[in-house]
Design a protein around this motif. Structure first.
Motif, PDB file in Angstrom:
ATOM      1  N   LEU A 248       0.820  -1.322   0.096  1.00 55.26           N
ATOM      2  CA  LEU A 248       0.002   0.046   0.061  1.00 55.26           C
ATOM      3  C   LEU A 248       1.052   1.374   0.100  1.00 55.26           C
ATOM      4  O   LEU A 248       1.861   1.433   0.929  1.00 55.26           O
ATOM      5  N   GLN A 249       0.427   2.140  -0.703  1.00 58.68           N
ATOM      6  CA  GLN A 249       1.146   3.639  -0.797  1.00 58.68           C
ATOM      7  C   GLN A 249      -0.160   4.596  -0.889  1.00 58.68           C
ATOM      8  O   GLN A 249      -1.018   4.494  -1.617  1.00 58.68           O
ATOM      9  N   PHE A 250       0.249   5.937  -0.219  1.00 55.89           N
ATOM     10  CA  PHE A 250      -0.710   6.827  -0.270  1.00 55.89           C
ATOM     11  C   PHE A 250      -0.316   8.170   0.137  1.00 55.89           C
ATOM     12  O   PHE A 250       0.769   8.118   0.835  1.00 55.89           O
ATOM     13  N   ASN A 251      -0.577   9.252  -0.050  1.00 62.94           N
ATOM     14  CA  ASN A 251      -0.328  10.534   0.655  1.00 62.94           C
ATOM     15  C   ASN A 251      -1.129  11.083   1.664  1.00 62.94           C
ATOM     16  O   ASN A 251      -2.391  10.900   1.576  1.00 62.94           O
ATOM     17  N   VAL A 252      -0.778  11.404   2.651  1.00 63.03           N
ATOM     18  CA  VAL A 252      -1.539  12.194   3.728  1.00 63.03           C
ATOM     19  C   VAL A 252      -0.665  13.854   3.999  1.00 63.03           C
ATOM     20  O   VAL A 252       0.319  13.761   4.395  1.00 63.03           O
ATOM     21  N   PHE A 253      -1.547  14.687   3.811  1.00 66.12           N
ATOM     22  CA  PHE A 253      -1.223  16.100   3.774  1.00 66.12           C
ATOM     23  C   PHE A 253       0.058  16.158   3.027  1.00 66.12           C
ATOM     24  O   PHE A 253       1.113  17.159   3.681  1.00 66.12           O
ATOM     25  N   GLY A 254       0.458  15.749   1.858  1.00 65.73           N
ATOM     26  CA  GLY A 254       1.341  15.931   1.021  1.00 65.73           C
ATOM     27  C   GLY A 254       2.616  15.100   1.578  1.00 65.73           C
ATOM     28  O   GLY A 254       3.706  14.989   0.975  1.00 65.73           O
ATOM     29  N   VAL A 255       2.366  14.141   2.509  1.00 66.22           N
ATOM     30  CA  VAL A 255       3.374  13.273   2.812  1.00 66.22           C
ATOM     31  C   VAL A 255       3.344  11.897   2.175  1.00 66.22           C
ATOM     32  O   VAL A 255       2.225  11.413   2.448  1.00 66.22           O
ATOM     33  N   HIS A 256       4.391  11.195   1.456  1.00 70.29           N
ATOM     34  CA  HIS A 256       4.055  10.125   1.050  1.00 70.29           C
ATOM     35  C   HIS A 256       4.289   9.005   2.279  1.00 70.29           C
ATOM     36  O   HIS A 256       5.340   8.764   2.848  1.00 70.29           O
ATOM     37  N   ILE A 257       3.351   8.085   2.113  1.00 72.50           N
ATOM     38  CA  ILE A 257       3.334   6.903   3.073  1.00 72.50           C
ATOM     39  C   ILE A 257       3.671   5.611   2.410  1.00 72.50           C
ATOM     40  O   ILE A 257       2.785   5.496   1.429  1.00 72.50           O
ATOM     41  N   ALA A 258       4.546   5.059   2.816  1.00 67.38           N
ATOM     42  CA  ALA A 258       4.787   3.598   2.155  1.00 67.38           C
ATOM     43  C   ALA A 258       5.364   2.720   3.287  1.00 67.38           C
ATOM     44  O   ALA A 258       5.602   3.060   4.221  1.00 67.38           O
ATOM     45  N   PHE A 259       5.559   1.554   2.883  1.00 64.99           N
ATOM     46  CA  PHE A 259       5.996   0.388   3.816  1.00 64.99           C
ATOM     47  C   PHE A 259       7.020  -0.429   3.098  1.00 64.99           C
ATOM     48  O   PHE A 259       7.357  -0.450   1.810  1.00 64.99           O
ATOM     49  N   SER A 260       7.934  -1.114   4.047  1.00 65.81           N
ATOM     50  CA  SER A 260       8.937  -1.945   3.479  1.00 65.81           C
ATOM     51  C   SER A 260       8.526  -3.684   3.859  1.00 65.81           C
ATOM     52  O   SER A 260       8.148  -3.827   4.870  1.00 65.81           O
ATOM     53  N   SER A 261       8.279  -3.838   2.780  1.00 64.46           N
ATOM     54  CA  SER A 261       7.674  -5.508   2.702  1.00 64.46           C
ATOM     55  C   SER A 261       8.626  -6.258   3.511  1.00 64.46           C
ATOM     56  O   SER A 261       8.216  -7.114   4.490  1.00 64.46           O
ATOM     57  N   LEU A 262      10.059  -6.011   3.449  1.00 67.90           N
ATOM     58  CA  LEU A 262      11.035  -7.030   4.222  1.00 67.90           C
ATOM     59  C   LEU A 262      10.968  -6.553   6.035  1.00 67.90           C
ATOM     60  O   LEU A 262      10.764  -7.504   6.472  1.00 67.90           O
ATOM     61  N   LEU A 263      10.977  -5.407   6.304  1.00 62.74           N
ATOM     62  CA  LEU A 263      10.517  -5.003   7.594  1.00 62.74           C
ATOM     63  C   LEU A 263       9.269  -5.424   8.452  1.00 62.74           C
ATOM     64  O   LEU A 263       9.153  -5.967   9.288  1.00 62.74           O
ATOM     65  N   THR A 264       8.303  -5.381   7.430  1.00 60.42           N
ATOM     66  CA  THR A 264       6.916  -5.846   7.805  1.00 60.42           C
ATOM     67  C   THR A 264       6.902  -7.364   8.157  1.00 60.42           C
ATOM     68  O   THR A 264       6.462  -7.741   8.987  1.00 60.42           O
ATOM     69  N   CYS A 265       7.415  -8.113   7.293  1.00 58.74           N
ATOM     70  CA  CYS A 265       7.417  -9.423   7.472  1.00 58.74           C
ATOM     71  C   CYS A 265       8.308 -10.230   8.353  1.00 58.74           C
ATOM     72  O   CYS A 265       8.163 -11.167   8.769  1.00 58.74           O
ATOM     73  N   MET A 266       9.630  -9.352   8.497  1.00 65.31           N
ATOM     74  CA  MET A 266      10.212  -9.963   9.500  1.00 65.31           C
ATOM     75  C   MET A 266       9.644  -9.574  11.046  1.00 65.31           C
ATOM     76  O   MET A 266       9.745 -10.411  11.899  1.00 65.31           O
ATOM     77  N   MET A 267       8.993  -8.277  11.105  1.00 62.39           N
ATOM     78  CA  MET A 267       8.459  -8.141  12.197  1.00 62.39           C
ATOM     79  C   MET A 267       7.151  -9.237  12.538  1.00 62.39           C
ATOM     80  O   MET A 267       6.838  -9.693  13.673  1.00 62.39           O
ATOM     81  N   LEU A 268       6.510  -9.774  11.594  1.00 63.10           N
ATOM     82  CA  LEU A 268       5.460 -10.613  11.688  1.00 63.10           C
ATOM     83  C   LEU A 268       6.143 -12.202  12.194  1.00 63.10           C
ATOM     84  O   LEU A 268       5.444 -12.671  12.783  1.00 63.10           O
ATOM     85  N   GLY A 269       7.533 -12.358  11.367  1.00 64.22           N
ATOM     86  CA  GLY A 269       7.970 -13.607  12.047  1.00 64.22           C
ATOM     87  C   GLY A 269       8.551 -13.444  13.383  1.00 64.22           C
ATOM     88  O   GLY A 269       8.442 -14.395  14.263  1.00 64.22           O
ATOM     89  N   THR A 270       8.985 -12.452  13.602  1.00 59.78           N
ATOM     90  CA  THR A 270       9.217 -12.023  15.303  1.00 59.78           C
ATOM     91  C   THR A 270       8.360 -12.102  16.134  1.00 59.78           C
ATOM     92  O   THR A 270       8.339 -12.912  17.195  1.00 59.78           O
ATOM     93  N   VAL A 271       7.264 -11.378  15.977  1.00 55.60           N
ATOM     94  CA  VAL A 271       5.860 -11.470  16.824  1.00 55.60           C
ATOM     95  C   VAL A 271       5.454 -12.969  16.891  1.00 55.60           C
ATOM     96  O   VAL A 271       5.223 -13.275  18.151  1.00 55.60           O
ATOM     97  N   PHE A 272       5.132 -13.627  15.858  1.00 57.96           N
ATOM     98  CA  PHE A 272       4.802 -14.961  16.066  1.00 57.96           C
ATOM     99  C   PHE A 272       5.847 -15.931  16.636  1.00 57.96           C
ATOM    100  O   PHE A 272       5.247 -16.681  17.435  1.00 57.96           O
ATOM    101  N   CYS A 273       7.093 -15.887  16.237  1.00 60.09           N
ATOM    102  CA  CYS A 273       7.962 -16.894  16.960  1.00 60.09           C
ATOM    103  C   CYS A 273       7.960 -16.620  18.646  1.00 60.09           C
ATOM    104  O   CYS A 273       8.269 -17.746  19.341  1.00 60.09           O
ATOM    105  N   ASN A 274       7.777 -15.499  19.017  1.00 62.32           N
ATOM    106  CA  ASN A 274       7.679 -15.210  20.446  1.00 62.32           C
ATOM    107  C   ASN A 274       6.449 -15.081  21.348  1.00 62.32           C
ATOM    108  O   ASN A 274       6.267 -15.471  22.326  1.00 62.32           O
ATOM    109  N   MET A 275       5.442 -15.459  20.433  1.00 57.93           N
ATOM    110  CA  MET A 275       4.025 -15.502  21.057  1.00 57.93           C
ATOM    111  C   MET A 275       3.320 -16.859  20.976  1.00 57.93           C
ATOM    112  O   MET A 275       2.782 -17.336  21.827  1.00 57.93           O
ATOM    113  N   CYS A 276       3.716 -17.653  19.958  1.00 57.71           N
ATOM    114  CA  CYS A 276       3.213 -19.070  19.554  1.00 57.71           C
ATOM    115  C   CYS A 276       4.328 -20.069  20.185  1.00 57.71           C
ATOM    116  O   CYS A 276       5.449 -20.105  19.880  1.00 57.71           O
TER     117      CYS A 276
END
Length: 421
Positions: A248-276
């Motif tokens: 997903l990418q979008f603009n809010v008040f002229g600021v470009h908002i984007a995500f890093s898929s690598l960082l997002t999926c790393m955090m997914l794996g980190t949270v899961f391995c510590n909670m499950c």
């Protein structure tokens, strides 16, 4: 038919060439990349026979969704290395080394290329030299992870390597944002520094936040299933869903908002391995499921390598300077910082050799650099050249380093075919 035939040929070429690679003691990753080159637009694909090779770069790009999903699973697996018990042992060391070696590579490449700019200013603009320094910080997690998995590497060096490679991407994003801000300022004469900083902070923070939310949801929904097959299906679902949302990418008040898929999926794996509680078993099953996907990813990556960059002797020359200085920065940055934080002698000696592979993140930075115009095109060409060299040589050096550190043991398994006989 042509799509399925192309994927089948890519898988077959990668698997068969990996057998030859084993005979000469090369990592399978290298074989997959070479297989991609051989069936790519410069060799088999040049015949123009659809389905029997990748006939053009446009043809290769049509399979980009496979690469996006594969990178998501790679990042998810690396996130599994951030277990709290393990981080208590190596977290501080990995953080210090991860930052210092990335910054060292950036500074050394910047110094060398800025010096080269004054020698050949018409061939290497100052903005290109600055941006290439940021690109130098990135390390490819995919190649490193595949070598570790193939040889079942275990030990202190392996334990600290994967968190450092994961941290590398976050540091690279910061350095990239700073370098791009400076480059744009040089080109335009002015730049909104506040906007650059805000966009950088938001990208990292929102990526981690999205990954955390998805990790919590993943752990919650996992509880409703008891069979291994359905838990595996749920794991695949959430990784793919996370990859999709991170686009997903979008603009809010002229600021470009984007995500890093690598960082997002790393955090997914980190949270899961510590909670499950049973995350290790499930991660092992996901690793087996993704094996063919990773073969395709590396074969497609090999086919994407732009061999035409070899035609320009200037690009080759600048690329060699970039490769040499980046390698020295990574090696000595890792060596000195590991020594400073009291790491094992094998980590001090061999860690730098394992940080050389470069691919997806660096190429993403290079594509972003094309926004700078002709200066960005120079960055893209030099990055393509270096990725070609690093992806072919890097996995082999990673294997050598892990072997020298005594963390790759001789294969002791007997194949199912021999047991049947």
């Amino acid at each position: 038919m042509q799509t399925l035939l192309s994927l089948s040929v890519a898988l077959l070429a990668g698997l068969m060439l990996s057998r030859l690679a084993k005979l000469v003691k090369l990592p399978a990753v290298t074989a997959y990349l070479v297989a991609g080159i051989l069936i790519g637009p410069y060799f088999l694909g040049a015949l123009g026979i659809k389905g029997l090779g990748f006939i053009s770069m446009e043809n290769i790009k049509s399979f980009s969704i496979l690469s996006d999903v594969a990178l998501g699973f790679i990042a998810f697996s690396i996130g599994n290395e951030f277990r709290l018990a393990q981080l208590k042992k190596t977290g501080k060391q990995a953080t210090v080394i991860g930052i210092i070696q990335a910054v060292a590579a950036t500074l050394l490449v910047d110094a060398a290329l800025i010096g080269l700019h004054f020698i050949i200013p018409d061939k290497l603009p100052l903005t290109s030299a600055i941006v290439l320094g940021a690109v130098a910080s990135a390390t490819a997690p995919a190649a490193t992870l595949m070598v570790v998995r193939q040889y079942k590497s275990k030990g202190p060096l392996t334990d600290i390597l994967l968190p450092i490679v994961a941290l590398d991407d976050a540091v690279g994003l910061v350095l990239c944002a700073v370098s791009f801000g400076v480059a744009k300022a040089l080109l335009s004469g002015h730049i909104d520094i506040l906007s650059v900083i805000i966009e950088l902070i938001l990208e990292v923070a929102l990526s981690l936040a999205l990954g955390y939310i998805m990790g919590v949801l993943f752990t919650f929904f996992e509880r409703f299933f008891y069979s291994r097959s359905k838990r595996l299906a749920m794991s695949v679902t959430f990784v793919m869903l996370t990859v999709a949302l991170s686009m997903l990418q979008f603009n809010v008040f002229g600021v470009h908002i984007a995500f890093s898929s690598l960082l997002t999926c790393m955090m997914l794996g980190t949270v899961f391995c510590n909670m499950c509680d049973f995350s290790e078993e499930l991660m092992d099953r996901v690793d087996r499921w993704t094996a063919p996907l990773f073969v395709l990813f590396f074969v497609i990556s090999g086919a994407e390598l732009e061999l035409a960059t070899f035609k320009d002797i200037v690009v080759v020359g600048i690329g060699l300077v970039y490769i040499l200085t980046r390698s020295l920065g990574k090696y000595f940055g890792a060596c000195l910082s590991a020594k400073a934080v009291g790491c094992d002698k094998n980590i001090v000696k061999y860690l730098g050799m394992t940080l050389l592979p470069q691919a997806g993140v660096a190429l993403g930075m290079a594509i972003k650099a094309e926004e700078l115009g002709p200066e960005g095109l120079i960055v893209a060409n030099i990055t393509l050249f270096s990725v070609l060299v690093y992806e072919l040589v890097g996995p082999f050096l990673t294997k050598v380093a892990l072997s020298k550190a005594g963390e790759i043991k001789p294969e002791g398994k007997v194949s199912a075919r021999n047991i049947a006989k």
